[in-house]
Design a protein around this motif. Sequence first.
Motif, mmCIF file in Angstrom:
data_model
loop_
_atom_site.group_PDB
_atom_site.id
_atom_site.type_symbol
_atom_site.label_atom_id
_atom_site.label_comp_id
_atom_site.label_asym_id
_atom_site.label_seq_id
_atom_site.Cartn_x
_atom_site.Cartn_y
_atom_site.Cartn_z
ATOM 1 N N GLY A 57 9.300 10.473 -30.001
ATOM 2 C CA GLY A 57 10.196 11.411 -29.640
ATOM 3 C C GLY A 57 11.738 11.072 -29.767
ATOM 4 N N ALA A 58 11.777 9.716 -30.131
ATOM 5 C CA ALA A 58 13.163 9.289 -30.586
ATOM 6 C C ALA A 58 13.736 9.657 -31.907
ATOM 7 N N ARG A 59 15.196 9.914 -31.748
ATOM 8 C CA ARG A 59 15.933 10.299 -33.159
ATOM 9 C C ARG A 59 16.560 9.465 -33.656
ATOM 10 N N VAL A 60 16.714 9.098 -34.847
ATOM 11 C CA VAL A 60 17.310 7.944 -35.690
ATOM 12 C C VAL A 60 18.250 8.622 -36.880
ATOM 13 N N ARG A 61 19.208 8.418 -37.122
ATOM 14 C CA ARG A 61 19.832 8.962 -38.499
ATOM 15 C C ARG A 61 19.395 8.145 -39.462
ATOM 16 N N ALA A 62 19.400 8.910 -40.954
ATOM 17 C CA ALA A 62 19.286 8.171 -42.108
ATOM 18 C C ALA A 62 19.981 8.871 -43.197
ATOM 19 N N GLY A 63 21.153 8.834 -43.160
ATOM 20 C CA GLY A 63 22.025 9.369 -44.185
ATOM 21 C C GLY A 63 22.075 10.717 -43.468
ATOM 22 N N ARG A 64 21.837 11.825 -44.444
ATOM 23 C CA ARG A 64 21.877 13.219 -43.975
ATOM 24 C C ARG A 64 20.915 13.661 -42.707
ATOM 25 N N LEU A 65 19.993 13.034 -42.887
ATOM 26 C CA LEU A 65 18.730 13.298 -42.129
ATOM 27 C C LEU A 65 18.743 12.762 -40.664
ATOM 28 N N ASP A 66 18.269 13.735 -39.934
ATOM 29 C CA ASP A 66 18.060 13.293 -38.480
ATOM 30 C C ASP A 66 16.536 13.523 -38.066
ATOM 31 N N LEU A 67 15.933 11.969 -38.277
ATOM 32 C CA LEU A 67 14.749 11.746 -38.087
ATOM 33 C C LEU A 67 13.946 11.927 -36.626
ATOM 34 N N GLN A 68 12.931 12.328 -36.579
ATOM 35 C CA GLN A 68 12.107 12.108 -35.035
ATOM 36 C C GLN A 68 11.217 11.424 -35.312
ATOM 37 N N VAL A 69 10.665 10.654 -34.319
ATOM 38 C CA VAL A 69 9.730 9.451 -34.464
ATOM 39 C C VAL A 69 8.733 10.254 -33.874
ATOM 40 N N HIS A 70 7.292 9.940 -34.761
ATOM 41 C CA HIS A 70 6.000 10.489 -34.348
ATOM 42 C C HIS A 70 4.851 9.486 -34.725
ATOM 43 N N PRO A 71 4.655 8.721 -33.640
ATOM 44 C CA PRO A 71 3.566 7.462 -33.725
ATOM 45 C C PRO A 71 2.406 8.045 -34.330
ATOM 46 N N CYS A 72 1.870 7.197 -35.168
ATOM 47 C CA CYS A 72 0.428 7.609 -35.976
ATOM 48 C C CYS A 72 -0.485 6.578 -35.435
ATOM 49 N N SER A 73 -1.268 6.829 -34.469
ATOM 50 C CA SER A 73 -2.457 5.693 -34.319
ATOM 51 C C SER A 73 -3.518 5.842 -35.393
ATOM 52 N N GLY A 74 -4.311 4.826 -35.596
ATOM 53 C CA GLY A 74 -5.338 4.670 -36.227
ATOM 54 C C GLY A 74 -5.441 4.138 -37.614
ATOM 55 N N ILE A 75 -3.888 3.943 -37.968
ATOM 56 C CA ILE A 75 -3.726 3.318 -39.215
ATOM 57 C C ILE A 75 -3.745 1.660 -39.098
ATOM 58 N N THR A 76 -2.274 1.289 -38.715
ATOM 59 C CA THR A 76 -2.304 -0.121 -38.059
ATOM 60 C C THR A 76 -1.438 0.049 -36.931
ATOM 61 N N ALA A 77 -1.242 -0.915 -36.091
ATOM 62 C CA ALA A 77 -0.574 -0.913 -34.853
ATOM 63 C C ALA A 77 0.822 -0.650 -35.208
ATOM 64 N N GLY A 78 1.650 0.161 -34.516
ATOM 65 C CA GLY A 78 3.142 0.226 -34.633
ATOM 66 C C GLY A 78 3.719 1.125 -36.032
ATOM 67 N N HIS A 79 2.501 2.240 -36.159
ATOM 68 C CA HIS A 79 2.837 3.024 -37.288
ATOM 69 C C HIS A 79 3.253 4.326 -36.950
ATOM 70 N N MET A 80 4.379 4.778 -37.778
ATOM 71 C CA MET A 80 4.912 6.106 -37.220
ATOM 72 C C MET A 80 5.264 6.790 -38.772
ATOM 73 N N ALA A 81 5.258 8.080 -38.389
ATOM 74 C CA ALA A 81 6.008 8.946 -39.317
ATOM 75 C C ALA A 81 7.335 9.250 -38.761
ATOM 76 N N LEU A 82 8.175 9.933 -39.823
ATOM 77 C CA LEU A 82 9.591 10.544 -39.241
ATOM 78 C C LEU A 82 9.809 11.803 -39.877
ATOM 79 N N PHE A 83 10.319 12.421 -39.151
ATOM 80 C CA PHE A 83 10.406 14.125 -39.559
ATOM 81 C C PHE A 83 11.799 14.519 -39.312
ATOM 82 N N ASP A 84 12.345 15.044 -40.150
ATOM 83 C CA ASP A 84 13.618 15.990 -40.390
ATOM 84 C C ASP A 84 13.445 17.503 -40.146
ATOM 85 N N GLU A 85 13.540 18.053 -39.108
ATOM 86 C CA GLU A 85 13.316 19.436 -38.832
ATOM 87 C C GLU A 85 13.995 20.281 -39.824
#
Length: 340
Positions: free
Chosen positions: A160-188
Motif C-alpha cells: 500500500g505504500a506509495r513512491v514517486r518515480a518521475g511523473r508516476l505515483d506508484l503504489q506497492v503491491h506485494p506478489c507472493s509465490g515468485i521470490t521473497a520480497g517481490h512486488m509490483a508497482l501500479f500508477d493508477e
Amino acid sequence: MYQIEQLGEDLFRIALQRHLEFSPEALRAPTNVYLCGPAPWALINAGHPSVHAEDLSHALSECGVRADQIDRIIATSWEIDCVGGAQNFPNAELFVLSPDMFAPGDLEMIIERRRAALRERTSELAAALEGFDAGIVHTWLERFYPRQSRALNFVPLRQGARVRAGRLDLQVHPCSGITAGHMALFDEASAILFSGDVALSGLPARMDDAAGYATSIERLAALNPERALPNHGRPFERARWTLVRASRFLTNTLSSAASALFNGPTIVEFIERDRGYELHEPVELLWNFELFKVLFDELVRTRTIQAEGEGVTRRYGVDVDDPRAEVRSAGSNPSSSSSS
C-alpha cells in the motif's frame, strides 16, 4: 547490447540483452530497466551488478542522463538482476519491499541462501545423472550471484505504500509465490503496471509457491491495468486481459501436467520427454528442475497426483511406481540412477 524504447513522456524501457554463457533460456529474454523522469530521475530496477553495468551506463547516456543524476532506484525484488545493480549508483536512494521494515539489509545473506540451495540441488543432480557437469553450474552460479553487500542501505516499502518515480505515483503491491520480497508497482492515473517477474506469456522464470503465484496474478488483474511493463521481455497492452490469460495458462499447465504424469516420471524424465526436447546444458536442467518441482509439489499438495521418493528421484503421478527406480527412462544406463 541494449535497446531503448520510449514508452511515454519521460518514460523509457532499457532492454539489456547481455547474459552470461550457459544461462538458462528463462533468463535470456532482455532484462528491462525503466527510466522514469523528468529529473530527478528514477529507475525501476537496476539490472545485474556486473553483466549489465556497462550497457546500462551507455543507455542512460544515450537518454541524456548521467549515472549521478539518478535520484532513486525502486527494485521490484531482492533478486540479483533487480537490486544488484544498485551498487553502481551510490548517489541514488534505494527502495525495496521489506515487510519487517528493517534497514540496512544483508543482501549477501539473501543471495547466499539462493546460491546454497542451487548448489545443493546441483550436487543431487550430479549424483543421480551420469554426465551431469556440476562444474559448469558452479561456475555459472558464482558469476550470476556474485558477492554482495552485507549492509545495504535502503528505504523499506510495504503493501500500500506509495513512491514517486518521475511523473508516476506508484503504489506497492506485494506478489507472493515468485521470490521473497517481490512486488509490483501500479500508477493508477496512467493505469501502468510494473509487473515484475510475473510471466505475461508462458511460465515465470522463477517461482517458489504456485498457489501464491496464482493469487498474485489474480490480484494484479483486479487493478484493471491497461499496460504491463515486465522485468523481462516486451511490454503488453491490454494488461488486464493478459494477466487473466496468464492465470488461465497456469491453471491449464497444472491440469495438463497432471495428465502427463500418469506413468509416474521423475522431474528429469518429464522435462526431457514431455516437453519434447532433451536438456544437454546442466544450468538449463537445474533451472527447469526447480521450476517444475514447485508445480508438481503443488499438485501433490492439492492431492491431484501422488508422489513417492525424495529429491531428484522422486516420482510424480497417478500410478507411482518404485521411487528407487532409475532417474531416466527405460534404456538408460542403470549406473546413472540413484536411490532416495
